[in-house]
Design an enzyme around this catalytic site. Structure first.
Site, PDB file in Angstrom:
ATOM      1  N   ASN A  69       0.805  -1.227   0.000  1.00 21.87           N
ATOM      2  CA  ASN A  69       0.000   0.000   0.000  1.00 21.87           C
ATOM      3  C   ASN A  69       0.838   1.276   0.000  1.00 21.87           C
ATOM      4  O   ASN A  69       0.295   2.373   0.028  1.00 21.87           O
ATOM      5  CB  ASN A  69      -0.990   0.004   1.165  1.00 21.87           C
ATOM      6  CG  ASN A  69      -0.300  -0.022   2.513  1.00 21.87           C
ATOM      7  OD1 ASN A  69       0.885  -0.313   2.598  1.00 21.87           O
ATOM      8  ND2 ASN A  69      -1.043   0.257   3.565  1.00 21.87           N
ATOM      9  N   CYS A  70       2.152   1.170  -0.067  1.00 21.16           N
ATOM     10  CA  CYS A  70       3.044   2.328  -0.139  1.00 21.16           C
ATOM     11  C   CYS A  70       2.979   2.911  -1.560  1.00 21.16           C
ATOM     12  O   CYS A  70       3.146   2.188  -2.540  1.00 21.16           O
ATOM     13  CB  CYS A  70       4.475   1.902   0.203  1.00 21.16           C
ATOM     14  SG  CYS A  70       5.721   3.156  -0.127  1.00 21.16           S
ATOM     15  N   ASP A  71       2.735   4.205  -1.667  1.00 24.53           N
ATOM     16  CA  ASP A  71       2.601   4.833  -2.985  1.00 24.53           C
ATOM     17  C   ASP A  71       3.865   4.688  -3.826  1.00 24.53           C
ATOM     18  O   ASP A  71       3.781   4.465  -5.036  1.00 24.53           O
ATOM     19  CB  ASP A  71       2.242   6.313  -2.844  1.00 24.53           C
ATOM     20  CG  ASP A  71       0.803   6.515  -2.394  1.00 24.53           C
ATOM     21  OD1 ASP A  71      -0.011   5.580  -2.542  1.00 24.53           O
ATOM     22  OD2 ASP A  71       0.497   7.614  -1.888  1.00 24.53           O
TER      23      ASP A  71
END
Length: 117
Positions: free
Chosen positions: A10-12
């Site tokens: 979920n890290c951009d």
């Protein structure tokens, strides 16, 4: 070519790296280090190629949330490795290992250079 991307889904920045790799047709394995964990050997391998100060993300919320005493205790590669194993979210993401060479972070320009695409 062996390519492994380490990070958190979920890290951009990890999402951007994955999108870049997929758009260029680069086959890679993804290692979610929050779910799959990290081993001391893996972290030590990264630290042989990348300075611990590059691997520890001092701008992230995980680092900022640490007690000042814990932050002050991170003063060398060994103490940084212990922190990364204890709290993988403190690692700057993504970590890309391509043909046994470790790269940290993502930018279009750096990935173009790594993959010559």
């Amino acid at each position: 070519m062996t390519v492994t991307l380490y990070g958190i889904p979920n890290c951009d920045t990890v999402k951007n790296a994955r999108t870049w790799l997929e758009s260029k047709g680069v086959a890679y394995a993804f290692h979610d280090f929050k779910k799959a964990g990290l081993t001391p050997a893996l972290v030590d391998g990264w630290l042989k190629q990348v300075d611990w100060e590059v691997l520890v993300n001092r701008k992230g919320t995980t680092w900022r949330g640490l007690p000042d005493q814990r932050k002050a205790a991170v003063a060398d590669a060994a103490s940084a490795a212990a922190l990364m194993l204890e709290s993988p979210s403190v690692i700057k993401r993504p970590v890309l290992v391509c043909n046994d060479t470790t790269h940290v972070g993502f930018s279009d320009a750096s990935y173009q250079q790594i993959f010559n695409k």
